[in-house]
Scaffold this active site. Structure first.
Site, PDB file in Angstrom:
ATOM      1  CE1 TYR A 140     -23.414 -19.091  12.865  1.00 58.78           C
ATOM      2  CE2 TYR A 140     -21.546 -17.636  13.299  1.00 58.78           C
ATOM      3  CZ  TYR A 140     -22.895 -17.810  13.016  1.00 58.78           C
ATOM      4  OH  TYR A 140     -23.702 -16.719  12.870  1.00 58.78           O
ATOM      5  CB  ILE A 141     -17.886 -19.030   9.488  1.00 61.78           C
ATOM      6  CG1 ILE A 141     -18.213 -18.072  10.627  1.00 61.78           C
ATOM      7  CG2 ILE A 141     -17.767 -18.244   8.182  1.00 61.78           C
ATOM      8  CD1 ILE A 141     -17.113 -17.070  10.927  1.00 61.78           C
ATOM      9  CB  ALA A 163      -9.249 -25.395  11.503  1.00 57.38           C
ATOM     10  CD1 TRP A 164      -9.465 -19.817  17.120  1.00 57.59           C
ATOM     11  CD2 TRP A 164      -7.720 -19.778  15.715  1.00 57.59           C
ATOM     12  NE1 TRP A 164      -8.437 -19.144  17.749  1.00 57.59           N
ATOM     13  CE2 TRP A 164      -7.361 -19.099  16.901  1.00 57.59           C
ATOM     14  CE3 TRP A 164      -6.789 -19.875  14.688  1.00 57.59           C
ATOM     15  CZ2 TRP A 164      -6.099 -18.523  17.085  1.00 57.59           C
ATOM     16  CZ3 TRP A 164      -5.549 -19.305  14.863  1.00 57.59           C
ATOM     17  CH2 TRP A 164      -5.206 -18.640  16.039  1.00 57.59           C
ATOM     18  CB  THR A 191     -10.643 -11.926  14.443  1.00 58.40           C
ATOM     19  OG1 THR A 191     -11.542 -11.205  15.297  1.00 58.40           O
ATOM     20  CG2 THR A 191      -9.295 -12.032  15.148  1.00 58.40           C
ATOM     21  CE1 TYR A 220     -10.237 -16.007  17.437  1.00 52.87           C
ATOM     22  CE2 TYR A 220     -11.406 -13.929  17.708  1.00 52.87           C
ATOM     23  CZ  TYR A 220     -11.140 -15.066  16.976  1.00 52.87           C
ATOM     24  OH  TYR A 220     -11.778 -15.264  15.772  1.00 52.87           O
ATOM     25  CE  LYS A 249      -8.412 -16.587  14.230  1.00 52.60           C
ATOM     26  NZ  LYS A 249      -8.593 -17.430  13.034  1.00 52.60           N
TER      27      LYS A 249
END
Length: 295
Positions: free
Chosen positions: A30-31, A88-89, A127, A150, A154
């Site tokens: 998406y990003i 990538a995630w 994030t 998440y 991270k």
């Protein structure tokens, strides 16, 4: 034509600055697709890597690869980049997916392999969820108490990456994003869900009271900021890519409905505010403003 009116890529080349060879992992995401385009528009040489690369700008060198598979020649096969922007995630919008912790060691091994092979600048997409509950502005010194798998994953990767980069005397940039708007047909945010509901002919959309304040950024502006971060190496460490301006959720969603001419109304109070949601949280934009001003 004044120099300021020229595209950034033309300015970069005319000034004699050498374009960098920048690897973007997760380029098909998406990003990632927006970041690849922003880097190319800035005159950089981009190597785009992902499992799938549909929709990625054709100006980039595309390498379809599973970067987590054991491969002694991975650095060379990925173009021996000057910079690796690791985006990538899996399951970024599913905050308690088992894949966050399950994939953590794979992310670590990939970054270690790249640094062992000679990479001198690594940037990783972080994030705000590393921080957990917080009220007010988040900067690089804000303590981290992540409250989701998440955020935990991270945060652990950030600490490991900082240690690896120090051992290799490499530049590390840890990029934190906040709330993203735009290209919502390809996202999974509240805006994507609202757009889908409107397209499905729904008349109302269940909503909270929307009083919480967040830092919203358009995905193209986010991509421009990320491109600016990795195109330089003077400013490093944790860098917020954000606006630094908190807006209530209700105001931003109502604005989205109006801007996109959606025939749908918010059903205020259908959901309670979640007890772990901050009444207001946003990024400190000092570092990104400095980077943008001095590029």
């Amino acid at each position: 034509m004044r120099a300021s009116a020229l595209p950034l890529g033309a300015l970069l080349l005319d000034s004699g600055i050498m374009a960098k060879k920048i690897l973007v992992t997760g380029a098909g995401g998406y990003i990632g697709r927006h970041v690849v385009r922003a880097l190319l528009d800035a005159g950089q040489n981009v190597i785009a890597s992902d499992l799938r690369l549909e929709g990625v700008d054709d100006r980039a060198t595309k390498v379809q690869a599973n970067i987590f598979e054991p491969n002694d020649n991975l650095f060379e096969e990925l173009g021996s980049p000057d910079v690796c922007l690791h985006m990538a995630w899996r399951d970024g919008f599913k905050h308690n997916s088992d894949n966050h912790m399950g994939d953590l060691s794979s992310h670590y091994r990939f970054l270690k392999h790249m640094l062992d092979a000679g990479l001198q600048q690594v940037a990783v997409m972080g994030t705000m969820h590393e921080v957990g509950y917080w009220e007010g502005a988040i900067d690089e010194n804000t303590p981290c108490r992540p409250a989701s798998m998440y955020g935990i994953a991270k945060n652990a990767l950030r600490e490991a990456t900082l240690m690896l980069a120090k051992e290799h005397d490499a530049t590390v940039q840890w990029i934190r994003a906040y709330y993203i708007v735009g290209d919502d047909a390809h996202g999974s945010s509240i805006f994507s869900k609202l757009l889908q509901a409107a397209n499905d002919g729904k008349a109302t959309f269940p909503f909270t009271m929307g009083r919480n304040k967040y830092d919203f950024i358009d995905v193209d502006e986010l991509a421009r900021q990320i491109s600016a971060v990795v195109s330089q190496d003077k400013v490093d460490g944790i860098i917020n890519c954000c606006t630094g301006e908190p807006v209530t959720l209700a105001d931003r969603v109502e604005r989205y409905i109006k801007e996109n001419h959606l025939n749908i109304k918010l059903e205020y109070g259908a959901f309670p505010d979640r007890p772990y949601d901050s009444p207001g949280v946003w990024g400190d934009a000092s570092k990104i403003k400095h980077i943008l001003k001095n590029r």
